[in-house]
Scaffold this motif. Sequence first.
Motif, PDB file in Angstrom:
ATOM      1  N   ALA A 168    -102.491  34.448   2.797  1.00  6.81           N
ATOM      2  CA  ALA A 168    -101.309  35.295   2.941  1.00  6.81           C
ATOM      3  C   ALA A 168    -100.071  34.470   3.278  1.00  6.81           C
ATOM      4  O   ALA A 168     -98.974  34.741   2.766  1.00  6.81           O
ATOM      5  N   ALA A 169    -100.225  33.459   4.127  1.00  7.65           N
ATOM      6  CA  ALA A 169     -99.087  32.596   4.462  1.00  7.65           C
ATOM      7  C   ALA A 169     -98.604  31.818   3.237  1.00  7.65           C
ATOM      8  O   ALA A 169     -97.396  31.649   3.030  1.00  7.65           O
ATOM      9  N   ALA A 170     -99.544  31.358   2.405  1.00  5.42           N
ATOM     10  CA  ALA A 170     -99.142  30.664   1.168  1.00  5.42           C
ATOM     11  C   ALA A 170     -98.385  31.595   0.236  1.00  5.42           C
ATOM     12  O   ALA A 170     -97.394  31.209  -0.398  1.00  5.42           O
ATOM     13  N   ALA A 171     -98.817  32.859   0.146  1.00  2.50           N
ATOM     14  CA  ALA A 171     -98.099  33.832  -0.686  1.00  2.50           C
ATOM     15  C   ALA A 171     -96.700  34.099  -0.139  1.00  2.50           C
ATOM     16  O   ALA A 171     -95.737  34.270  -0.896  1.00  2.50           O
ATOM     17  N   TYR A 172     -96.569  34.128   1.190  1.00  2.00           N
ATOM     18  CA  TYR A 172     -95.245  34.317   1.789  1.00  2.00           C
ATOM     19  C   TYR A 172     -94.324  33.129   1.500  1.00  2.00           C
ATOM     20  O   TYR A 172     -93.115  33.297   1.316  1.00  2.00           O
ATOM     21  N   VAL A 173     -94.859  31.938   1.465  1.00  2.00           N
ATOM     22  CA  VAL A 173     -94.046  30.751   1.137  1.00  2.00           C
ATOM     23  C   VAL A 173     -93.510  30.849  -0.289  1.00  2.00           C
ATOM     24  O   VAL A 173     -92.323  30.604  -0.561  1.00  2.00           O
ATOM     25  N   ILE A 174     -94.369  31.237  -1.229  1.00  2.00           N
ATOM     26  CA  ILE A 174     -93.931  31.372  -2.627  1.00  2.00           C
ATOM     27  C   ILE A 174     -92.925  32.512  -2.770  1.00  2.00           C
ATOM     28  O   ILE A 174     -91.945  32.408  -3.528  1.00  2.00           O
TER      29      ILE A 174
END
Length: 368
Positions: A168-174
């Motif tokens: 989820a954190a990686a998706a928020y970065v993108i």
Amino acid sequence: MSQDDSIPSNSASAGPAAPSSSSRATRSSPPARGGGTLAVALLLSLVAVGGAGYVGWRQWQQEQGRAAGSEAMAGMKQRLDSLESAFTASNSERNLLRQRLGDADQVNRSLREELLSQAERTRNLEDAVTKLSEKTLSAHDAMLLDETESLLRMAKERYELFHDAQGAAAAYVIADQTLAAVDDGAFSGLRQSIAAEREALAKSQPVSVSASLATLASLRAAMIELPLRPLDTPASSSTSGSWARIVSALNNVVKVQRTNGAPLSVADARFARELAGIDLAQAQAALLASDHEAYVAALKRADAGIAAQFDEKSPAVKQVREQLASLLAQQPTTPVQLGAALSELRNLRSVHALKPASSNSAPAGVKP
């Protein structure tokens, strides 16, 4: 002649005594008359010679002047001929230049007309490109906002379904990177909400999954060498006094052994180690699936099995239990609430969608 006539008359009137003086006069007068004539003749000849010389000199000068004049006239004629040829050439060149100027004037007129038409076409192209760029920018922003919304929704669903805080954190970065490419400044404040939720996800997942998986794998490998709890010793050492003496006396009298003659520790060692390994494998699977509850339950079962089946006094068993306790302490106690950034994005898009309609309707009423 008057002198000759006066002399005889004087001599006749004088008489006979006068012949000597008259004769002397007659003798002496002819030389005097001849010398004057000679002088006059010489003077006249000199004058004539001078006049002839002057006349000759004047004629010579005139001849020289005529020769010089003829040469000058020849030079002037040659110059006039060259000037006439040059003038003729200049006339032809002037005619050629006039013709070229006429052609250039026609070309300039045609070029001016073409430039005017090109300017009009350029204005039309500029208007078309402006409209196209506006449509392209709006479509580009809409596409980026759609991608951001899908990323935020995917991150929220992934965390709620699988408890995958790292994904989820990686998706928020993108999503933050995609939102940064939007040209509209109305969505700039949304990045702060995305950063806040991403920070909360990072705090909820302090240790990486790879490190936890590596720790669990090392614990599974250490299960083979852990010493079991000895069966000959009492289960609890809290008994004291008379009961301790009674139990010790009974142990000396009664011996409990397996019928096949094998010690109980040897028979149950493989079963105990396999149970602990299964619990650790379930913890690994729950960690990969981001199932926090199953992960904690598997770690607790593994710790309870190790405490019940293995020797707690052994340093290896103590180290394994400490590692299990550290893995349990690394997990978050409270889940993160996601979805605030997604709701804010949807509200901004619904409000921003009304602006183009109002702005397009106003010029439509002003336009004739």
